[in-house]
Design a protein around this motif. Sequence first.
Motif, mmCIF file in Angstrom:
data_model
loop_
_atom_site.group_PDB
_atom_site.id
_atom_site.type_symbol
_atom_site.label_atom_id
_atom_site.label_comp_id
_atom_site.label_asym_id
_atom_site.label_seq_id
_atom_site.Cartn_x
_atom_site.Cartn_y
_atom_site.Cartn_z
ATOM 1 N N THR A 75 0.823 -1.194 0.000
ATOM 2 C CA THR A 75 0.000 0.000 0.000
ATOM 3 C C THR A 75 0.869 1.261 0.000
ATOM 4 O OG1 THR A 75 -0.116 -0.140 2.407
ATOM 5 C CG2 THR A 75 -1.908 -1.164 1.172
ATOM 6 N N ASN A 76 0.172 2.397 -0.193
ATOM 7 C CA ASN A 76 0.829 3.712 -0.256
ATOM 8 C C ASN A 76 1.795 3.824 -1.431
ATOM 9 O OD1 ASN A 76 -0.509 4.294 2.158
ATOM 10 N ND2 ASN A 76 1.249 3.720 3.417
ATOM 11 N N GLY A 77 1.679 2.906 -2.379
ATOM 12 C CA GLY A 77 2.555 2.952 -3.540
ATOM 13 C C GLY A 77 4.008 2.722 -3.215
ATOM 14 N N THR A 78 4.263 2.016 -2.122
ATOM 15 C CA THR A 78 5.646 1.844 -1.660
ATOM 16 C C THR A 78 6.263 0.579 -2.216
ATOM 17 O OG1 THR A 78 5.064 2.966 0.406
ATOM 18 C CG2 THR A 78 7.142 1.770 0.358
ATOM 19 N N LEU A 79 7.473 0.708 -2.728
ATOM 20 C CA LEU A 79 8.264 -0.412 -3.225
ATOM 21 C C LEU A 79 9.644 -0.307 -2.600
ATOM 22 C CD1 LEU A 79 8.488 -2.805 -5.324
ATOM 23 C CD2 LEU A 79 9.497 -1.113 -6.872
ATOM 24 N N ILE A 80 10.140 -1.410 -2.020
ATOM 25 C CA ILE A 80 11.483 -1.425 -1.454
ATOM 26 C C ILE A 80 12.290 -2.525 -2.129
ATOM 27 C CG2 ILE A 80 10.881 -0.391 0.747
ATOM 28 C CD1 ILE A 80 10.741 -3.150 1.988
ATOM 29 N N LYS A 81 13.586 -2.318 -2.156
ATOM 30 C CA LYS A 81 14.510 -3.242 -2.821
ATOM 31 C C LYS A 81 15.616 -3.607 -1.846
ATOM 32 C CE LYS A 81 17.796 -3.339 -6.722
ATOM 33 N NZ LYS A 81 18.332 -2.554 -7.865
ATOM 34 N N GLY A 82 15.979 -4.885 -1.802
ATOM 35 C CA GLY A 82 17.020 -5.327 -0.887
ATOM 36 C C GLY A 82 17.782 -6.522 -1.409
ATOM 37 N N ALA A 93 12.656 2.047 -3.482
ATOM 38 C CA ALA A 93 12.941 1.824 -4.903
ATOM 39 C C ALA A 93 11.947 2.585 -5.771
ATOM 40 C CB ALA A 93 12.888 0.329 -5.223
ATOM 41 N N ASP A 94 12.381 2.920 -6.969
ATOM 42 C CA ASP A 94 11.504 3.564 -7.944
ATOM 43 C C ASP A 94 10.583 2.528 -8.572
ATOM 44 O OD1 ASP A 94 12.693 6.074 -7.560
ATOM 45 O OD2 ASP A 94 14.295 5.583 -9.001
ATOM 46 N N PRO A 95 9.433 2.961 -9.116
ATOM 47 C CA PRO A 95 8.544 2.013 -9.810
ATOM 48 C C PRO A 95 9.276 1.281 -10.932
ATOM 49 C CG PRO A 95 7.437 4.113 -9.456
ATOM 50 C CD PRO A 95 8.889 4.326 -9.093
ATOM 51 N N PHE A 96 8.800 0.088 -11.249
ATOM 52 C CA PHE A 96 9.429 -0.697 -12.303
ATOM 53 C C PHE A 96 9.305 -0.005 -13.660
ATOM 54 C CE2 PHE A 96 8.470 -3.841 -9.025
ATOM 55 C CZ PHE A 96 9.654 -4.558 -8.983
ATOM 56 N N VAL A 97 8.230 0.759 -13.865
ATOM 57 C CA VAL A 97 8.031 1.501 -15.111
ATOM 58 C C VAL A 97 8.301 2.975 -14.831
ATOM 59 C CG1 VAL A 97 6.398 2.155 -16.909
ATOM 60 C CG2 VAL A 97 6.352 -0.159 -15.975
ATOM 61 N N ASP A 98 9.267 3.538 -15.520
ATOM 62 C CA ASP A 98 9.657 4.928 -15.293
ATOM 63 C C ASP A 98 8.474 5.870 -15.498
ATOM 64 O OD1 ASP A 98 12.227 4.126 -14.778
ATOM 65 O OD2 ASP A 98 12.936 4.490 -16.828
ATOM 66 N N GLY A 99 8.336 6.808 -14.590
ATOM 67 C CA GLY A 99 7.322 7.838 -14.736
ATOM 68 C C GLY A 99 5.942 7.467 -14.257
ATOM 69 N N GLU A 100 5.727 6.215 -13.848
ATOM 70 C CA GLU A 100 4.405 5.780 -13.399
ATOM 71 C C GLU A 100 4.258 5.991 -11.887
ATOM 72 O OE1 GLU A 100 1.808 4.770 -15.046
ATOM 73 O OE2 GLU A 100 2.719 4.740 -17.039
ATOM 74 N N THR A 101 3.061 6.322 -11.469
ATOM 75 C CA THR A 101 2.719 6.446 -10.059
ATOM 76 C C THR A 101 1.767 5.331 -9.695
ATOM 77 O OG1 THR A 101 2.965 8.851 -10.128
ATOM 78 C CG2 THR A 101 1.727 7.937 -8.274
ATOM 79 N N VAL A 102 2.017 4.671 -8.569
ATOM 80 C CA VAL A 102 1.252 3.488 -8.175
ATOM 81 C C VAL A 102 0.513 3.762 -6.875
ATOM 82 C CG1 VAL A 102 1.437 1.059 -7.495
ATOM 83 C CG2 VAL A 102 2.907 1.961 -9.297
ATOM 84 N N LYS A 103 -0.717 3.267 -6.805
ATOM 85 C CA LYS A 103 -1.459 3.323 -5.547
ATOM 86 C C LYS A 103 -1.109 2.140 -4.657
ATOM 87 C CE LYS A 103 -6.132 3.380 -3.572
ATOM 88 N NZ LYS A 103 -7.576 3.344 -3.874
#
Length: 326
Positions: A188-195, A204-214
């Motif tokens: 949720t909250n459009g959060t992506l983490i990378k480890g 981490a940034d979204p997998f698709v550049d320029g996209e915003t995720v809910k």
Amino acid sequence: MKKQLLPLLAIWIASSASAQIYFAEEIPISNMSGVTNEGLAVGYLDKRQPFYLWNPQQNTFVEIGGISPGDVVGGTARFDNSGRYLSAPYECDAIPVSTAWSHNVSEEMAPYTIKGVSASGPYASWAYGYASDGTGAIFMSVTNGVSWKRADYYTVESPDGSPEVVSPEFEVLCFGFKNIYELYAGGTNGTLIKGGNTGAWNLADPFVDGETVKTYHAMDFTYEYNEYNEPTAVAGCIGVEMPDGTGAVWYMEDDGESYGIATGVTEIPVSIAHTDAYCFFVSENGRIFASADSGQSWTSIFTASDGHRLYRIVFDDANHGVALSD
């Protein structure tokens, strides 16, 4: 008589009874881990490789098996005090292991609803989920699920601009990995983490550049495995909910260097699975979609007539799968 000075390497052997030095023009063991009073040495050449015994007096060099340390496996070979016995780790698939289920209670896990469990190769397993207050958690096990530890801390910028270490302030709904060194978790909250395989994470940034995720809802990757059973993703799909409430699937391109936006997605993908030939996702509206081109395009193949929602889809093999409902 002409004399010649040779560059020599030496092994120093010392004990309470004697002290000896053995000289050799070259030591064939680049990583020595033990030596006896008689001058017998054990070591290895590189990480995750077999051990060798070297006798400089007899000029013998013998492979004895085992597995040296490296990449979270293996260990060190050692002689006992007498020098007669040697211990070293080795890989074996012939040891009887119970497959019976056991029930282990984790107080640290208790507040969380576990959304899923995943194994990132042969070394670590991961469990992830969320609590009633909207926070999430990731747990790691290196004991085949017998014990678990919290492994989800990452760094964010605090209001005063300084780095701050936090645990997930979002519901962790999905988990995936491209290899044992590149893991992802989203929610949720459009959060992506990378480890990586240590349990340390970064935003981490979204997998698709320029996209915003809910919301990140689902991740699924297809793997090839090397000789150590370590996975590398060759295809993958990410299921997301966009800010306007629509769903999307992003599919992996260029060995994961970029992602494309799939067509035919008219629902929010909440779970994704694959067989050798097809990819599938389910939506909470009770529909199942299928893709025959590694997630690039999707077609609806099933709609639940009783209005039941679908939450999960899994496959045991190409001919046997289950879509889970309430």
